[in-house]
Design a protein around this motif. Structure first.
Motif, PDB file in Angstrom:
ATOM      1  N   UNK A   5      19.003-112.779  24.564  1.00  0.00           N
ATOM      2  CA  UNK A   5      20.297-113.061  23.983  1.00  0.00           C
ATOM      3  C   UNK A   5      20.394-112.334  22.671  1.00  0.00           C
ATOM      4  N   UNK A   6      21.471-112.488  21.899  1.00  0.00           N
ATOM      5  CA  UNK A   6      21.582-111.822  20.609  1.00  0.00           C
ATOM      6  C   UNK A   6      20.455-112.262  19.698  1.00  0.00           C
ATOM      7  N   UNK A   7      19.620-111.332  19.205  1.00  0.00           N
ATOM      8  CA  UNK A   7      18.499-111.688  18.359  1.00  0.00           C
ATOM      9  C   UNK A   7      18.985-112.216  17.018  1.00  0.00           C
ATOM     10  N   UNK A  28      14.345-104.122  25.203  1.00  0.00           N
ATOM     11  CA  UNK A  28      13.074-104.228  24.477  1.00  0.00           C
ATOM     12  C   UNK A  28      12.597-105.678  24.422  1.00  0.00           C
ATOM     13  N   UNK A  29      13.530-106.605  24.231  1.00  0.00           N
ATOM     14  CA  UNK A  29      13.155-108.016  24.202  1.00  0.00           C
ATOM     15  C   UNK A  29      12.588-108.440  25.556  1.00  0.00           C
ATOM     16  N   UNK A  30      13.205-107.969  26.645  1.00  0.00           N
ATOM     17  CA  UNK A  30      12.683-108.270  27.977  1.00  0.00           C
ATOM     18  C   UNK A  30      11.257-107.760  28.135  1.00  0.00           C
ATOM     19  N   UNK A  33       8.911-110.037  26.314  1.00  0.00           N
ATOM     20  CA  UNK A  33       8.725-111.286  27.063  1.00  0.00           C
ATOM     21  C   UNK A  33       7.663-111.103  28.145  1.00  0.00           C
ATOM     22  N   UNK A  34       7.679-109.957  28.804  1.00  0.00           N
ATOM     23  CA  UNK A  34       6.767-109.727  29.921  1.00  0.00           C
ATOM     24  C   UNK A  34       5.322-109.502  29.495  1.00  0.00           C
ATOM     25  N   UNK A  46       9.624-113.425  21.469  1.00  0.00           N
ATOM     26  CA  UNK A  46      10.021-112.025  21.685  1.00  0.00           C
ATOM     27  C   UNK A  46      11.232-111.667  20.841  1.00  0.00           C
ATOM     28  N   UNK A  47      12.207-112.557  20.758  1.00  0.00           N
ATOM     29  CA  UNK A  47      13.395-112.294  19.938  1.00  0.00           C
ATOM     30  C   UNK A  47      13.021-112.142  18.468  1.00  0.00           C
ATOM     31  N   UNK A  48      12.099-112.981  18.013  1.00  0.00           N
ATOM     32  CA  UNK A  48      11.712-112.914  16.603  1.00  0.00           C
ATOM     33  C   UNK A  48      10.985-111.614  16.292  1.00  0.00           C
TER      34      UNK A  48
END
Length: 551
Positions: A5-7, A28-30, A33-34, A46-48
């Motif tokens: 979502x929006x970081x 990039x966030x995805x 996460x992986x 991941x967002x942070x």
């Protein structure tokens, strides 16, 4: 489904932020996460991480570099953890073997192999990631292809079991072997049809099973008997780019009236398939959607089939930023020999292509050239420059060429080798930009007698038809207009009297009269024979053409 979502951000804006699209940040966030540990908070983590790097970087290049470094570090940590776990399991198993414990642990209701499966299932439980599902990569631990050829209706042989003492150590290999046996496919050669250079494939599946096309490498899992028909169609790359994707294979339009296809296996050319980068696009009347792979093998990406239409393999555009040293892919080098034609020297056309481009698609666009069967496999790196060497060549063009992933609809030769008419063999070598040999082959070229036997050249026109054409030649060259000339070329191409290469050759002529002369002389030059009706049709087409005086 994207987890991003929006970081969060502090509101600090830098000049380079203005050109940074949110969907690119989400990719990039995805990826983060992986590679993060499987914890309930990994999406927020991941967002942070991405948000901190986004705010601290002073340029887009620095943003990419910092993210790559962070992802590489996380992957190394995960790799170290897996190695440590493997060593612990091996140590435990040796201890158990040394005291000759029975094949059941303290929980007497479970076999150790069952517990290993349960442990793996818990580790990859998608529910802990808020619905984010990891893709399962199937490795070739047994050195065997999951698409091993077998005769139709052959019975499966029972899998061989290991001894009790080391069964828990070889479980992964045996499990993969059992799955390979289940997925063993029956290879088939489809019927081909060629309509103006467009190839169509057709095959009647006799019943349920797994069937692999020898020409396209497509694999179909069939629930029942069905008539398969499929062809390649052109990608609309603008739609893919908006989603951060690009083609990683041909786009196949697939039909089966019986709806008998339950799974589709699309061939990829990755040597080290990255499950985070490969996916399948499904294009139908309802629009474009992306399918999550059921599994990714060493050679194929497997998906469920909701309903048949167009399917194609895609790669995340961001992959080119992911590593400073791009990984090679499986490539192929194709050779086509074109005999001397009119005033042109004989040539070898050389194609550098991804391994999952079907050879019939290329052959269809090389109608007047003979395909030279040769071991074609090699490793190529996208974006790298390659050169060609041939000591027998009169001239090689160009001196070097960049390799890109080309999936049609037009396959243009990468290199052209001009030969002397007396050349009957040639050694062709492909080198990378470091002058290292990538591919080498000694080709035997058809001699004059064999070329005559293969091509059986004769005049298209004879008798009255030839006289008809000769009678209008001078007036045709003098008066025919460019629009009429273009219409005539289209008509001859549609009737398979000329091919795409000959049409392009004529259109490249700068002078109108030169185009007209080249065309009418080409028709009256020795080429493969046509029947009497065809010869008469060609002559009538020229004689009855409304020339429209040149103004």
């Amino acid at each position: 489904m994207s987890t991003a979502g929006p970081p969060s951000a502090t509101g600090m804006r830098k000049r380079w932020h203005e050109n940074m699209r949110q969907n690119l940040r989400n990719l990039w966030i995805d990826k983060l996460v992986d590679v993060l540990p499987l914890t309930p908070d990994r999406v927020a983590d991941a967002r942070k991480i991405e948000g901190d790097i986004y705010e601290s970087a002073n340029s887009r290049d620095e943003y990419y570099r910092l993210l790559r470094e962070k992802i590489n570090k996380l992957e190394e940590e995960e790799k170290w953890t897996q190695q440590r776990l493997s060593l612990d399991l091996e140590s435990t198993s040796r201890s158990q073997s040394s005291i000759r414990q029975p094949p059941y642990d303290s929980d007497l209701s479970l076999d150790p192999r069952t517990k290993l499966h349960q442990s793996a299932d818990k580790t990859e439980d998608p529910s802990s990631s808020g619905g984010h599902k990891r893709r399962r990569v199937i490795s070739s631990s047994t050195g065997r292809s999951p698409y091993q050829e077998r005769p139709l209706n052959e019975e499966q042989s029972p899998s061989q079991h290991t001894t009790e003492d080391d069964s828990h150590l070889t479980l992964s290999a045996n499990t993969r072997q059992d799955e390979d046996e289940t997925e063993a496919s029956s290879h088939f050669t489809p019927e081909l049809s060629n309509e103006s250079g467009a190839i169509s494939y057709r095959f009647s599946c006799p019943g349920p099973g797994v069937f692999q096309c020898k020409l396209t490498k497509l694999v179909f899992t069939m629930d029942r008997e069905g008539e398969l028909s499929y062809r390649t169609v052109q990608w609309d790359e603008s739609h893919l780019q908006s989603a951060g994707k690009r083609p990683a294979g041909p786009l196949f339009d697939i039909k089966c009236p019986e709806d008998a296809v339950s799974k589709l296996h699309l061939p990829h050319c990755e040597i080290k398939p990255a499950p985070l980068c490969l996916s399948v696009v499904h294009i139908s009347d309802d629009g474009m959607s992306f399918l999550e792979p059921l599994e990714i093998t060493d050679t194929h990406v497997v998906v469920d089939v909701p309903h048949l239409s167009a399917f194609g393999l895609v790669l995340e555009t961001i992959k080119r930023f992911f590593s400073p040293n791009p990984e090679p892919i499986r490539g192929q080098v194709l050779l086509f020999h074109r005999p001397a034609y009119m005033r042109q020297r004989p040539k070898l056309n050389v194609f550098l292509l991804p391994d999952n481009v079907p050879v019939p698609e290329v052959k269809a666009q090389q109608e007047k050239a003979e395909y030279i069967e040769a071991p074609s496999s090699c490793e190529l790196i996208e974006g790298q420059t390659y050169s060609l060497h041939c000591s027998e060549a009169f001239k090689i063009q160009p001196e070097s060429a960049r390799f890109d992933l080309n999936y049609g609809p037009n396959y243009h030769k990468t290199f052209e080798i001009r030969l002397t008419p007396s050349t009957d063999e040639a050694t062709v070598t492909v080198q990378d930009q470091e002058k290292r040999q990538v591919w080498n082959y000694h080709a035997e070229l058809p001699g004059p007698d064999q070329r005559r036997e293969n091509l059986q050249k004769t005049k298209i026109l004879s008798g009255d038809e030839e006289e008809r054409l000769r009678s209008v030649r001078t007036e045709f060259i003098k008066r025919v207009s460019i629009p009429v000339l273009n219409n005539l070329l289209d008509a001859l191409l549609q009737d398979n009297i000329i091919n795409h290469g000959e049409k392009d050759w004529i259109k490249e002529k700068h002078n109108r009269a030169d185009k007209a002369q080249e065309l009418i002389d080409m028709i009256n030059t020795p080429t493969p024979p046509y029947n009497a009706a065809g010869r008469y049709g060609i002559a009538r087409l020229f004689v009855n053409t409304d020339l429209h005086p040149v103004r």
